[in-house]
Design a protein around this motif. Structure first.
Motif, PDB file in Angstrom:
ATOM      1  N   ARG A  24       0.840  -1.214   0.000  1.00  0.00           N
ATOM      2  CA  ARG A  24       0.000   0.000   0.000  1.00  0.00           C
ATOM      3  C   ARG A  24       0.869   1.257   0.000  1.00  0.00           C
ATOM      4  O   ARG A  24       0.643   2.191  -0.753  1.00  0.00           O
ATOM      5  CB  ARG A  24      -0.893  -0.010   1.247  1.00  0.00           C
ATOM      6  CG  ARG A  24      -2.340  -0.266   0.889  1.00  0.00           C
ATOM      7  CD  ARG A  24      -3.341   0.107   1.953  1.00  0.00           C
ATOM      8  NE  ARG A  24      -2.931   0.169   3.317  1.00  0.00           N
ATOM      9  CZ  ARG A  24      -2.964  -0.843   4.183  1.00  0.00           C
ATOM     10  NH1 ARG A  24      -3.341  -2.049   3.775  1.00  0.00           N
ATOM     11  NH2 ARG A  24      -2.587  -0.683   5.426  1.00  0.00           N
ATOM     12  N   TYR A  25       1.878   1.228   0.872  1.00  0.00           N
ATOM     13  CA  TYR A  25       2.768   2.388   0.978  1.00  0.00           C
ATOM     14  C   TYR A  25       3.487   2.646  -0.329  1.00  0.00           C
ATOM     15  O   TYR A  25       3.587   3.770  -0.797  1.00  0.00           O
ATOM     16  CB  TYR A  25       3.804   2.166   2.087  1.00  0.00           C
ATOM     17  CG  TYR A  25       3.259   2.449   3.486  1.00  0.00           C
ATOM     18  CD1 TYR A  25       2.303   3.442   3.685  1.00  0.00           C
ATOM     19  CD2 TYR A  25       3.735   1.745   4.585  1.00  0.00           C
ATOM     20  CE1 TYR A  25       1.810   3.700   4.948  1.00  0.00           C
ATOM     21  CE2 TYR A  25       3.257   1.998   5.856  1.00  0.00           C
ATOM     22  CZ  TYR A  25       2.291   2.980   6.036  1.00  0.00           C
ATOM     23  OH  TYR A  25       1.818   3.244   7.271  1.00  0.00           O
ATOM     24  N   LEU A  26       3.990   1.525  -0.927  1.00  0.00           N
ATOM     25  CA  LEU A  26       4.798   1.667  -2.134  1.00  0.00           C
ATOM     26  C   LEU A  26       3.961   2.193  -3.303  1.00  0.00           C
ATOM     27  O   LEU A  26       4.468   2.868  -4.193  1.00  0.00           O
ATOM     28  CB  LEU A  26       5.448   0.316  -2.507  1.00  0.00           C
ATOM     29  CG  LEU A  26       6.532  -0.160  -1.505  1.00  0.00           C
ATOM     30  CD1 LEU A  26       7.110  -1.509  -1.921  1.00  0.00           C
ATOM     31  CD2 LEU A  26       7.655   0.856  -1.371  1.00  0.00           C
ATOM     32  N   THR A  30       2.601  11.468   0.936  1.00  0.00           N
ATOM     33  CA  THR A  30       1.162  11.270   1.207  1.00  0.00           C
ATOM     34  C   THR A  30       0.878  11.573   2.669  1.00  0.00           C
ATOM     35  O   THR A  30       1.661  11.223   3.549  1.00  0.00           O
ATOM     36  CB  THR A  30       0.757   9.799   0.974  1.00  0.00           C
ATOM     37  OG1 THR A  30       1.482   9.311  -0.124  1.00  0.00           O
ATOM     38  CG2 THR A  30      -0.719   9.648   0.746  1.00  0.00           C
ATOM     39  N   VAL A  31      -0.253  12.238   2.872  1.00  0.00           N
ATOM     40  CA  VAL A  31      -0.698  12.481   4.261  1.00  0.00           C
ATOM     41  C   VAL A  31      -2.049  11.784   4.405  1.00  0.00           C
ATOM     42  O   VAL A  31      -2.962  12.039   3.638  1.00  0.00           O
ATOM     43  CB  VAL A  31      -0.860  13.991   4.541  1.00  0.00           C
ATOM     44  CG1 VAL A  31      -1.272  14.208   5.993  1.00  0.00           C
ATOM     45  CG2 VAL A  31       0.434  14.729   4.252  1.00  0.00           C
ATOM     46  N   THR A  32      -2.158  10.902   5.359  1.00  0.00           N
ATOM     47  CA  THR A  32      -3.444  10.221   5.605  1.00  0.00           C
ATOM     48  C   THR A  32      -3.778  10.375   7.091  1.00  0.00           C
ATOM     49  O   THR A  32      -2.905  10.617   7.908  1.00  0.00           O
ATOM     50  CB  THR A  32      -3.385   8.725   5.285  1.00  0.00           C
ATOM     51  OG1 THR A  32      -2.262   8.190   5.952  1.00  0.00           O
ATOM     52  CG2 THR A  32      -3.310   8.458   3.801  1.00  0.00           C
ATOM     53  N   GLY A  33      -5.045  10.221   7.386  1.00  0.00           N
ATOM     54  CA  GLY A  33      -5.461  10.342   8.795  1.00  0.00           C
ATOM     55  C   GLY A  33      -6.236   9.113   9.223  1.00  0.00           C
ATOM     56  O   GLY A  33      -6.875   8.461   8.397  1.00  0.00           O
ATOM     57  N   ARG A  34      -6.147   8.791  10.507  1.00  0.00           N
ATOM     58  CA  ARG A  34      -6.933   7.682  11.050  1.00  0.00           C
ATOM     59  C   ARG A  34      -7.219   7.987  12.513  1.00  0.00           C
ATOM     60  O   ARG A  34      -6.531   8.821  13.137  1.00  0.00           O
ATOM     61  CB  ARG A  34      -6.183   6.352  10.891  1.00  0.00           C
ATOM     62  CG  ARG A  34      -4.919   6.249  11.719  1.00  0.00           C
ATOM     63  CD  ARG A  34      -4.249   4.894  11.554  1.00  0.00           C
ATOM     64  NE  ARG A  34      -3.151   4.776  12.483  1.00  0.00           N
ATOM     65  CZ  ARG A  34      -1.931   5.262  12.298  1.00  0.00           C
ATOM     66  NH1 ARG A  34      -1.655   5.936  11.178  1.00  0.00           N
ATOM     67  NH2 ARG A  34      -0.983   5.106  13.211  1.00  0.00           N
TER      68      ARG A  34
END
Ligand code: ADP
Length: 520
Positions: A128-130, A136-140
């Motif tokens: 997923r990361y690759l 990338t900025v994601t939130g959880r």
């Protein structure tokens, strides 16, 4: 009688708190101000939240860039161990959860928490990361706490080629997890503050508005309502005490002025009634006196007339005194008529009621009048409407009514002029003196060509003993009105422009009896 003020208070309906002006005003105020404060608080909060989140996100990005830069410098100078220190130093920031650097195989090469070094990321997560872009900025959310995760790939730059070759585009990936817990707490704190502000403002408004409402509106209105209730129960001394210069003060002043005028009008009416009562009492005793005097006079008068008649009969026709005897008899007749009027007025006799043809009654009166020498030059115009139904009445009394009216007309025109008798079926609604509607009726109008009745005397002429004639006794119209009203009818007098006086006599038709006839 005006009631006591405690009585008034008891009668005033209790105002429901729910529907009172005060409650409505306060509720409207709270709703309005509450809505305005809520909107502005919501707007402010949204702006603040957006700014804070943006600032934190910018911080995360800046940190990721700083880490990338720091690594490159450390690597270039061959201080790989420095990278670890940089990460640990940065992770002292309480907002930073962890920083890890992993290679293409998912192995963690450096980490802010040393125990993570060497661990291998599971394949799914790695792929997923690759697959993501360079940055990338994601939130959880973890236990309600927002974690922003920045993933930044470390590019294989020219200066890295010496050690890492040119085979791969990226040398590894930096992952930085940052907690937004503090920012979230600040936002929650701001929300709480806004809520308290709203609550306290609402309370202050409700309290302040309530006090103002009670002082400025509630009390003055209650005082006004109190005064109104007192006036309603007949106490015209009531005054509304509202000293303010506002609308309610103005209303109270107008109300007080209105009550003052009412009181003045009532006093005037009372005084007028007192006057009328005193006059009526005087008239009643005068009537009684007149009746007993008339009774005493009537018999001797008849005796005198009889004696004079005998004396006159005994005299030869050539005797010059015979003319004097005739004059004496004429005066006795006049006196007898006056005395008869007095008696009729004081003690009206029992009527004999039956169907009466109005035109016949009028014709009989005209016949009697024709014998009166004073009426010899009077022209009588009969404008009779044909096919009038009979009225239920005492014919003799009706004759007296029209005789009085016609005699007055003859006297008004001075024996020279025209008298019109107009009859018709009553069409327009007529209201009797007692206020009741007359209903179907017959109307007789007696119109003369005399000087009319002075306007200021129109209300007086029906009063007993009111007369403008030197030899009159003022009972003709009083008796006339009594007879008409006893028949359930109505009489009025007015002046016709360019002509003389007009008397209207309205008599109810058969079948319209409302019980008044029981009196005739
Ligand atoms: P009297 O005839 O004894 O005066 P009445 O009651 O019949 O008493 O009349 C009262 C007054 O009404 C009269 O004195 C007169 O002033 C006035 N009046 C009555 N009929 C007429 C009329 N047709 N025209 C003018 N005045 C009238």
């Amino acid at each position: 009688m005006p009631r006591s003020s405690s009585d008034n208070h008891a009668r005033r309906p209790a105002r429901s708190f729910l529907y009172s002006l005060k409650t409505k005003f306060i509720a409207a105020l709270i709703l309005l101000v509450g809505a305005v404060i809520s909107l502005s608080a919501w707007w402010n909060l949204s702006l603040h939240t957006e700014h804070m989140l943006q600032a934190t996100e910018d911080k995360v990005r800046a940190l990721a860039e700083a880490i990338d830069g720091g690594i490159q410098v450390a690597m270039r100078e061959g201080h790989t161990i420095e990278v670890q220190r940089i990460l640990e130093g940065m992770a002292r920031d309480p907002d930073i959860e962890q920083i890890v650097i992993f290679d293409d195989g998912g192995r963690i090469r450096q980490a802010s928490k040393r125990d993570l070094v060497g661990r291998v990321m599971d394949r799914d997560r790695l792929s997923r990361y690759l697959a993501q872009p360079d940055f990338t900025v994601t939130g959880r959310y973890e236990d309600g706490e927002l974690i922003q995760s920045v993933v930044k790939k470390i590019r294989n730059r020219t200066e890295c080629h010496a050690c890492h070759g040119t085979a791969t585009e990226f040398l590894g990936t930096i992952q930085l997890d940052m907690s937004f817990g503090q920012t979230q707490e600040q936002i929650a704190g701001m929300k709480r503050a806004a809520l308290w502000t709203m609550l306290l403002t609402g309370l202050a408004l409700a309290g302040g508005g309530g006090v103002l409402m009670i002082r400025l509106v509630d009390r003055p209105v209650a005082r006004l309502a109190d005064a109104m209730t007192r006036v309603e129960t007949g106490d015209l001394t009531a005054q509304a005490v509202c000293g303010g210069r506002d609308e309610l003060g103005g209303l109270a002043k107008s109300f007080n002025a209105m009550v003052d005028r009412l009181r003045a009008a009532r006093d005037e009416i009372e005084a007028y009634h007192q006057q009328r009562l005193a006059r009526a009492e005087r008239l009643a005793s005068l009537g009684e006196l007149a009746a007993s005097v008339a009774h005493e006079i009537k018999n001797p008068l008849a005796g005198i007339a009889g004696a004079v008649r005998i004396l006159a009969e005994d005299m030869p026709a050539s005797d010059s005194r015979k003319e004097i005897m005739g004059e004496i008899l004429a005066q006795i007749r006049r006196l007898d008529g006056t005395v008869g009027d007095l008696l009729t007025f004081a003690r009206p006799g029992g009527p004999e009621v039956g169907p009466c043809a109005l035109h016949q009654v009028l014709d009989r009166v005209l016949l009697v009048l024709a014998e009166d020498p004073s009426a010899s030059n009077v022209r009588v115009v009969r404008e009779y409407q044909s096919d009038l139904p009979p009225v239920l009445a005492d014919g003799k009394l009706l004759e007296q009514v029209f005789f009085n009216l016609l005699l007055n007309a003859v006297q008004a025109i001075g024996g020279q002029g025209t008298i019109t008798l107009r009859t018709a079926r009553g069409e327009a609604d007529v209201t009797r003196t007692d206020g009741a509607p007359l209903g179907p009726h017959l109307e007789v109008r007696v119109i003369d060509t005399g000087p009319g009745i002075p306007a200021h005397l129109l209300r007086e002429i029906f009063t007993p003993f009111f007369t403008t004639k030197p030899r009159g006794i003022g009972l003709g119209l009083a008796i006339t009105r009594r007879i008409v009203e006893d028949h359930g009818g109505w009489i009025s007098a007015e002046n016709l422009p360019g002509q003389g006086a007009m008397f209207r006599v309205c008599l109810p038709l058969e079948g319209s009896d409302d019980g008044t006839r029981e009196r005739i």
